[in-house]
Write an enzyme that holds these catalytic residues in place. Structure first.
Site, short mmCIF file in Angstrom:
data_model
loop_
_atom_site.label_atom_id
_atom_site.label_comp_id
_atom_site.label_asym_id
_atom_site.label_seq_id
_atom_site.Cartn_x
_atom_site.Cartn_y
_atom_site.Cartn_z
N ALA A 137 -8.33 0.82 -2.51
CA ALA A 137 -7.69 2.13 -2.45
C ALA A 137 -6.48 2.22 -3.37
O ALA A 137 -5.58 1.38 -3.32
CB ALA A 137 -7.25 2.43 -1.01
N CYS A 138 -6.45 3.25 -4.20
CA CYS A 138 -5.33 3.48 -5.11
C CYS A 138 -4.01 3.58 -4.35
O CYS A 138 -2.98 3.11 -4.81
CB CYS A 138 -5.59 4.76 -5.89
SG CYS A 138 -4.20 5.37 -6.85
N PHE A 139 -4.08 4.22 -3.17
CA PHE A 139 -2.83 4.47 -2.45
C PHE A 139 -2.39 3.28 -1.60
O PHE A 139 -1.44 3.39 -0.83
CB PHE A 139 -2.94 5.75 -1.62
CG PHE A 139 -2.76 6.99 -2.45
CD1 PHE A 139 -1.50 7.43 -2.82
CD2 PHE A 139 -3.86 7.68 -2.94
CE1 PHE A 139 -1.33 8.54 -3.62
CE2 PHE A 139 -3.71 8.80 -3.75
CZ PHE A 139 -2.43 9.24 -4.09
N LYS A 153 4.24 5.85 -1.39
CA LYS A 153 3.58 6.42 -2.57
C LYS A 153 3.17 7.88 -2.32
O LYS A 153 2.49 8.17 -1.34
CB LYS A 153 2.36 5.57 -2.90
CG LYS A 153 1.65 5.92 -4.20
CD LYS A 153 0.69 4.79 -4.57
CE LYS A 153 -0.13 5.09 -5.81
NZ LYS A 153 -0.94 3.93 -6.22
#
Lengths: 256, 124
Positions: A137-139, A153
């Site tokens: 996951a990017c986040f 973030k």
């Protein structure tokens, strides 16, 4: 120089990525053309995978049950569930004044403009996470070039550079839709899913939680474009018909 | 001081030439600018590549970008160790982090000496 910008509405994943690929190709083909900022949404919500990420982690049944789409981005980075968020892309020539050619220069120049735009709409954003983006996951973590609020973030970003051009993607969280991503992965036990959801919740913040859910793509785009144009030494110019950029609607399935 | 036993390209790659065999890697300037490499998509052995055109891609925690073939020819060896340890390219760009070996057909992009490459990157 002008910075062209437009709000592009909501489209399926394949259509959205085709349009960004077209914008990147436009800049690659003629680097003298002005940079473009595009703001858009996803209908249905979609998981966008980083360019090299495998889709084997995703559970097709769960995706179908939620009615979510899957698409691969031309940019790097990790997976984003585009649900209750605002997506943007910036495309232009390498060497654009104010951004330069380097990976960090491009990331930092765009992030600074978006940070200041968020501050202008009442969000106390800052640039510079302290994590190394890892995992699916990017986040899950914020890199040093990304936008956070109180260390959490708010904006995930990813970049592709070609020989003469760049495309940067960003996802600005509006609500908590991104927290569904762990529930879309296969072969996960309930406890590990819940743990990851809580980790994601702790590491991210949203415009809604910050009292700024009312900020729409058009209003944010206005501020973003003005500040980005300033950084580039350009004039921001809103475009009503993005067909002038030669971008297409989706015609092919770009999932793989 | 960059190795002088090889040539360099403006795409920040290095090339060791041994007869018609070329060993290809990317420079320390490129690795420092790109940041931590997390994935490499390299061409398969037996495939052919064309000088100046993309032969794969490289992903860091910050970006994806193309790897351009500095010479035309056939891929005769790929550094298989990079599949599991792409960070080797960051740690040892001029030795263990080589990318591919190409049996060339004589066509190359413009290649420059280490001094010329040093001048190019110091001026950029």
């Amino acid at each position: 120089m002008q910075l062209h910008w437009f709000v592009d509405g909501a489209r399926p994943g394949a259509a959205n990525m085709l349009r960004d690929r077209d914008l990147l190709a436009r800049a690659e083909q003629d680097p003298r053309l002005d940079p473009v900022l595009r703001l858009y949404a996803w209908r249905p919500p979609a998981v966008s995978l980083g360019f090299h990420q495998s889709d084997e982690v995703l559970d097709p049944v769960a995706l179908r049950e939620h009615g979510f789409d899957v698409v691969r981005r031309p940019t790097g980075g990790a997976a984003v569930l585009h649900h209750e968020e605002i997506t943007y892309s910036v495309s232009g020539a390498l060497g654009t004044p104010g951004l330069g050619r380097s990976v960090l220069g491009i990331h930092d120049g765009i992030a600074a403009a978006l940070r200041d735009a968020l501050i202008a709409v009442g969000v106390r954003a800052r640039t510079g996470g302290d994590g190394r983006p890892i995992g699916f996951a990017c986040f899950g973590a914020a890199g040093g070039h990304e936008i956070t609020v109180d260390g959490r973030k708010l904006v995930g970003s990813a970049l592709r550079r070609t020989r003469r051009a760049f495309l940067q993607h960003g996802s600005i969280l509006v609500g908590e839709g991104h927290l569904l991503l762990p529930r879309l992965q296969r072969d996960r036990d309930v406890a590990s899913i819940e743990r990851e959801v809580e980790e994601l919740r702790a590491r991210t913040c949203t415009l809604r939680a910050l009292g700024a859910a009312h900020v729409e793509a058009g209003a944010l785009g206005e501020e973003f474009a003005a500040r980005l144009a300033h950084g580039l030494g350009a004039q921001a110019r809103r475009v009503e018909d993005p067909a002038v950029f030669g971008i297409r609607e989706a015609q092919d399935d770009l999932r793989n | 001081m960059r190795p002088t036993d090889r040539t360099y390209t403006k795409e920040h790659e290095w090339v060791i030439t041994e007869g018609d065999e070329y060993t290809i890697g990317i420079t320390d300037y490129a690795t420092e600018e790109l940041g931590d490499i997390v994935y490499l998509d390299l061409p398969e052995e037996g495939s052919t590549v064309t000088a100046g055109e993309s032969m794969g891609s490289i992903e860091t925690v910050k970006a994806v970008e193309e790897i351009y073939a500095p010479v035309s020819g056939e891929i005769i060896e790929v550094n298989a160790a990079l599949a599991d340890q792409p960070e080797t390219v960051n740690q040892s760009p001029y030795e263990d982090g080589w990318l591919v070996k190409i049996k060339g057909d004589g066509e190359t992009v413009e290649l420059m000496s280490s001094d010329d490459y040093d001048r190019m990157v110091s001026g950029s």
